[in-house]
Scaffold this motif. Structure first.
Motif: not given
Lengths: 317, 666, 228
Positions: B23-27, B112-117
């Motif tokens: 979810v974190s990577f792809f949304t 990037s919050l995406r990478a963190l999550g």
């Protein structure tokens, strides 16, 4: 456990509170006589406490809620610790709740809040006192635990009632380990209760204070509780030494006669210990703070030698 | 709840963790915030699965259609795995609740919050898989997943060179450790004839080979757990990660290393030897003492907490060392007490270290400050965080009635049975270890008086801290759960020990029934005569007498007159006159000065004012790493000689190698 | 064997032996020479007491004599001589604190454990009671040697040497009921002579290199080379 036991435990706990100022007064009195003064009356500490409780409490603007809660926590933790040390009878119900490690833990809890309270107002002296108190106690606590561990390993129990019973059963034994443990514990007691040569309870010079520096900002009932807790701690160590190392006279059954005798004997032992403390305080001078580690290392060394001599000399095979 | 259902639940937790990563990577946008609730759910499910396994007390296995053709991945859930699932689950749950509020602070940053999550989810999945793995191959894959994803989390704030350096150090050490573990498994596998744990359990090892395997595992897991002198990556890597990640790393990942050690030594190897116990005891004591002393010297809050992890891991290993020692000498009951003490401290440390890191994160979130010297007076700015942090401080300082005390008490009780040992030398070593433990506890208390007194009490030392705002509710809830658990584990040790009892029962074949035989009020690890601790009674009487006292003097509660601080009549104290963290630790710094690499001096500045310079470094660098680095460098310089540049000489080497290999084959 | 089965006198002996060990530690850590000499004197008193106890509980009557000899020599005469020496050399205000006291103490504790470990297999099982005292004596000897290693002051080294002798004597007395009287007299005389010689040497050394710091004697070799 029977209700009589619990009642007796409660009575002993209350007796601790009642006797604590008396021991402090006695030490002060003896010290005054040794210094060729007449000294204040034995009951002076009670009057001081009474007066402080009646007075209004003041608090700095900068203090937080912890500052107001700390005196209660310090007093209660010290009192609970004391309640687990056999005073008149070794058949103590509360001793099963808190063994000797818990007692050390409760004292540490009291000290933790005492030091925090010292830092709360944000004055230089308070922080200094807290820093020094934690420094001294960090070195004293292991020594204390080692000394009581010697007892506990010998008696095969950390429960103080059991230790006292064991001592009474084999009272005529000479144990090298006990000699060391006693010496170590005496040194620790001096350091932990803030007596000369580690700290001076009557000092008026802020730079040399430890305990007093932490409670500088307290007044009124808060101060009374803090002082009382300190007196309680002195009594606790006194009773610990008197009853564990010299258990003679402690009541083994719950009769009025035995308890009365125990009280008289206990008071005698405490008076003697008070004299020893007063004499040592009179002949010794307060050490520099950085001499204290040497003092406490000696205590730790004694305690460790106690343990080793138990292991090497007493267990045998 | 049956075991197989628990195993399915655990699998579900892994899936949820992976889902949160996906979810974190792809949304994008608002939906990304679904990742953290999913993460919390994964933690909760893992907790339930672990608790179910502990209660049911059986063993469940399954085979996954993944992995190598001849070695499908085996998963297995037993009580030990269940216990560690609980440890991982509970902290992850709290972190999952805490993170959304905390991450809001990073929304406008470059990172990037995406990478963190995403990596957080992978990290959790890796840890859960390590715990569930039942063959060395899957274990190592999961282990690497855990190490690599946490590397990316550490390096997340990558714009500082120091952070990148710390992360690289972490990666390096993690791989050296991983190699060591792999070799350890290799030894077991070659004797057991297979890479499944089942085969390894059957391996018949001589003392020498068993010791080789033990040393390899001890080095490998010890490196991940942060034992001195292999701890140097820990105080570098943990503080630079975002705080909720630090909580996960310190609170949970180190525990996974402890899990690995226990699984390897107590389960797979099986017969233990007292020499191992002594080694673990010594390393554990050194770690505990050095950890707390270095922690005292820090004034960066997160670094300080990281050093405390070294200390607490040391305490856990002291417990494990005692367990090894007593079990090897045939004292099963005492060995079990020590083992349970280690387990109890494991979950305790996960709870309070997680709590403290979340608290540090809360301070970072609202005051953007990590340096203790700039804090002050935070209790009045953020009362809830202040309360929870205080609970964490009391717990970690091993003070009753909180949880840290219980595990330390149990460890002491085990150590005090040293008189039963036959060997006089062991009899004398164990009490000395107990002395070190006592010293460690006292120093930890000193350290947390410093932390709490400087950060939360007194007056603010900088503008940002003076204007700190309370943190959002979700962050408070995350901390509150952990704080409540700290209290519960401290007050009701009997209930929890009953729960954990299946672990020693399965692993050592001996439970700790006698510890709770006298009802829930009394904890009696060996016998009621030997020692007892009425934790609920202590807590109740503390509370009751406190209430009584407040009631007695209650009439005066409102009657406190506010005034200026007295401070012996000097000028009204300003915030710069307060005792600083460095000043607080000065006496201890001076007494233990030998152990630090200290740079202490006064230097004049251009404007004529004096400035105090104080740098306290870690001794293990110059005692351990510099010589190693120098040796490696020297060795590589020797290798350089091979590289002459002449192609025919290279070909000659190739020919020689070929001949040697052929000779070996024949 | 447990402590309960021992007669009172033997219990007392154990206590005294433990205190001898303690005085060794005090000697080791003492920064002031005069205080160290006092500690040494107390050690002599304790050893003499142990000897007297062994004498009273066994038929070796000559042990009373050795006890008196120990008391006179180690507790009175030698400390007195050392005392005078230190005053004459004006070292009575000299302080030489250990540089790493905690480390030294830990080393000494390790020595105690080590000597226990070393003695256990050597001494026969029947002698359980004395075996423990032999372990303590060996520890005293080793700590005396440790003291000679770490101290740079020559007088302190002499003290270490003398306390080694105390340890040996303690072992001899407790394990075998004492050495033959002739040997004991010989040893006592040797110790005395050694003491006198030390005294003479100290003055000589002090006159030639103006210090009693043994670390500074390293340079003696260099001087020889220069001259040759």
């Amino acid at each position: 456990m029977n209700p009589v036991g619990w009642l007796l435990a409660l009575v002993q706990a209350l007796l601790y509170i009642a006797l604590a100022p008396l021991l402090a007064g006695w030490v002060r009195k003896v010290k005054a006589r040794l210094q060729n003064r007449r000294g204040a009356s034995l009951w002076q500490p009670y009057q001081d406490l009474y007066k402080l409780f009646a007075k209004e409490a003041r608090m700095a603007h900068t203090a937080s809620i912890l500052f107001r809660a700390a005196p209660y926590i310090v007093f209660v933790a010290t009192w609970l610790a004391a309640a687990a040390v056999p005073l008149l009878t070794s058949d103590l119900a509360t001793a099963a709740i808190a063994d000797v490690i818990v007692i050390a833990g409760l004292l540490a809890l009291a000290r933790f809040f005492l030091a925090l309270a010292g830092m709360d107002v944000g004055t230089a002296f308070g922080g200094m006192g807290a820093s020094r108190e934690m420094f001294v106690s960090a070195l004293a606590e292991p020594a204390m635990l080692m000394a009581v561990f010697t007892l506990a390993m010998t008696a095969h129990s950390t429960n103080l009632s059991a230790v006292v019973d064991y001592q009474l059963a084999g009272a005529n034994l000479l144990r090298p380990s006990y000699v060391f443990a006693l010496a170590g514990l005496l040194l620790v007691a001096i350091a932990e209760t803030g007596r000369i040569p580690v700290d001076n309870p009557t000092t008026h010079l802020e730079l040399t204070m430890i305990h007093e520096a932490m409670i500088l900002e307290y007044s009124g009932r808060h101060l009374a509780l803090m002082e009382w807790a300190a007196q309680l701690k002195l009594l606790l160590y006194g009773v610990l030494i008197a009853n564990v190392f010299f258990p003679w006279g402690i009541a083994r059954d719950v009769g009025a006669g035995a308890l009365g005798l125990a009280l008289v004997v206990l008071l005698g032992k405490l008076m003697l210990l008070g004299v020893v403390l007063a004499v040592s305080e009179t002949v010794l001078a307060k050490m520099r703070l950085f001499r204290a580690p040497a003092f406490l290392n000696l205590a730790l060394l004694l305690a460790l030698l106690g343990l080793l001599s138990y292991v090497i000399l007493e267990v045998g095979a | 709840m049956t075991m197989s259902f628990s195993l399915q639940l655990a699998g579900g937790a892994v899936v949820l963790a992976l889902l949160s990563a996906l979810v974190s990577f792809f949304t994008a946008g608002a939906r990304r915030f679904m990742a953290m609730p999913l993460f919390a759910l994964a933690g909760l499910v893992a907790l339930v699965a672990g608790a179910g396994a502990l209660i049911a007390g059986g063993v469940a296995t399954a085979e996954l259609p993944l992995g190598l053709p001849w070695l499908p991945w085996q998963v297995r859930l037993d009580a030990l795995s269940g216990f560690f699932l609980c440890v991982v689950g509970v902290v992850s749950f709290a972190v999952g609740l805490y993170a959304p509020g905390y991450l809001r602070g990073f929304e406008h940053g470059n990172d990037s919050l995406r990478a963190l999550g995403g990596f957080t989810g992978l990290f959790l999945a890796g840890m859960l898989l390590v715990i569930l793995a039942d063959d060395a191959f899957m274990f190592m894959v999961a282990w690497e997943l855990m190490s690599l994803s946490s590397y990316f989390l550490v390096v997340w704030h990558h714009d500082h060179a120091a952070n990148r350096r710390a992360a690289f150090l972490y990666l390096l050490m993690a791989h050296v450790g991983g190699l060591s573990i792999l070799l350890g498994y290799g030894v077991l596998a070659s004797f057991g004839g297979g890479f499944t744990f089942e085969a390894m359990r059957g391996a018949e090892l001589s003392f020498t080979w068993a010791s080789v395997a033990f040393v390899l595992a001890f080095v490998g897991f010890g490196m991940k757990a942060g034992l001195v002198p292999l701890h140097v990556w820990l105080p570098e890597a943990h503080p630079v990660a975002p705080s909720h990640i630090s909580a996960l790393m310190s609170g949970v990942m180190l525990k996974v290393a402890v899990y690995g050690f226990i699984r390897f030594v107590f389960d797979l190897v099986g017969d233990v030897h007292w020499q191992w116990g002594v080694a673990v005891l010594i390393i554990g004591s050194v770690s505990a003492l050095m950890g707390v002393l270095y922690a005292l010297m820090q004034h960066d809050l997160k670094r300080l907490l990281a050093y405390h992890s070294v200390e607490n891991i040391g305490i856990i290993f002291i417990g494990l060392g005692l367990a090894l020692l007593f079990l090897a000498e045939g004292h099963t009951v005492i060995g079990t007490v020590a083992f349970v003490a280690a387990l109890y401290h494991t979950i305790n440390h996960a709870l309070f270290k997680g709590l403290l890191f979340l608290g540090a994160g809360a301070i970072l979130h609202s005051a953007n400050e990590r340096d203790l010297e700039k804090m002050g007076g935070l209790l009045r700015r953020m009362p809830w965080t202040g309360l929870f942090f205080l609970i964490g401080c009391i717990s970690i300082s091993a003070l009753p009635p909180f949880n840290g005390f219980v595990s330390e008490w149990l460890t002491f009780q085990a150590a005090l049975q040293a008189w039963q040992l036959d060997s006089g030398v062991l009899r004398s070593i164990v009490p000395i270890v107990a002395a070190v433990l006592a010293l460690t506890g006292a120093l930890a208390a000193a350290c947390f008086v410093k932390v709490y007194g400087v950060a939360f009490l007194g007056q603010a030392r900088s503008r940002a801290v003076r204007r700190a705002r309370p943190v959002p509710l979700s962050m408070r809830v995350g901390q509150g759960i952990l704080a409540l658990l700290c209290l519960l584990l401290g007050v009701l040790p009997t209930a929890f020990i009953d729960l954990f009892n299946t672990v020693p029962q399965q692993l050592l074949g001996h439970g700790l029934r006698q510890a709770t035989a006298h009802g829930w009020l009394w904890l009696t690890p060996i016998s009621a005569q030997t020692a007892s601790y009425g934790a609920p009674l202590v807590a109740i009487s503390l509370f009751a007498v406190l209430v009584l006292g407040l009631w007695l003097f209650g009439r005066g509660i409102r009657r406190v007159r506010l005034c200026d601080a007295w401070d012996c009549g000097f000028a009204p104290p300003g915030s710069s006159m307060q005792y600083t963290a460095s000043a607080f630790a000065q006496p201890i710094r001076r007494v233990f000065g030998l152990l630090f690499h200290m740079d202490d001096g006064v230097e004049p500045q251009e404007d004529g004012r004096l400035r105090h310079r104080l740098q306290v470094g870690d001794r293990s660098w110059d005692l351990f790493y510099t010589p190693v680095a120098r040796t490696v460098e020297r060795a590589s310089r020797q290798v350089v000689r091979l590289q002459s540049g002449n192609i025919r000489i290279y070909l000659g080497w190739t020919l020689g190698t070929l001949l040697v290999l052929l000779w070996l084959m024949v | 064997m447990s402590l309960e089965q021992l007669p009172m006198l033997q219990q007392l002996m154990l206590v005294l032996a433990a205190m001898v060990l303690f005085t060794s530690f005090v000697l080791l850590e003492q920064a002031r020479l005069l205080a160290a000499i006092h500690a040494f004197a107390w050690q002599g008193v304790l050893v003499a007491l142990v000897t007297a106890i062994v004498a009273s509980s066994s038929e070796h009557l000559h042990l009373f004599f050795s006890a008196a000899l120990t008391l006179g020599l180690k507790a009175l005469l030698i400390p007195w001589m050392l005392h005078r020496l230190v005053r004459r050399l004006e070292l009575d205000r000299h302080r030489e604190p250990l540089r790493r006291p905690a480390l030294v103490i830990m080393a000494a504790l390790a020595l105690v454990i080590f000597s226990y470990w070393a003695v256990v297999p050597v001494v026969q099982q029947e002698l359980l009671f004395t075996r423990n005292i032999v372990a303590v004596s060996l520890a005293v000897v080793l700590i005396g040697l440790l003291m000679m290693v770490i101290r740079t002051q020559a007088v302190a080294q002499v003290l270490g040497f003398m306390s080694m002798e105390n340890g040996l004597f303690l072992a001899a007395v407790s394990a075998t009921g004492g050495m033959p009287l002739v040997v004991e007299l010989g040893v006592a005389f040797d110790v005395l002579v050694a003491m006198v010689l030390f005294g003479v040497f100290f003055f000589q050394i002090r006159e030639s290199i103006d210090s009693l710091d043994v670390d500074r004697m390293n340079r003696l070799t260099e001087h020889v080379e220069e001259k040759s």
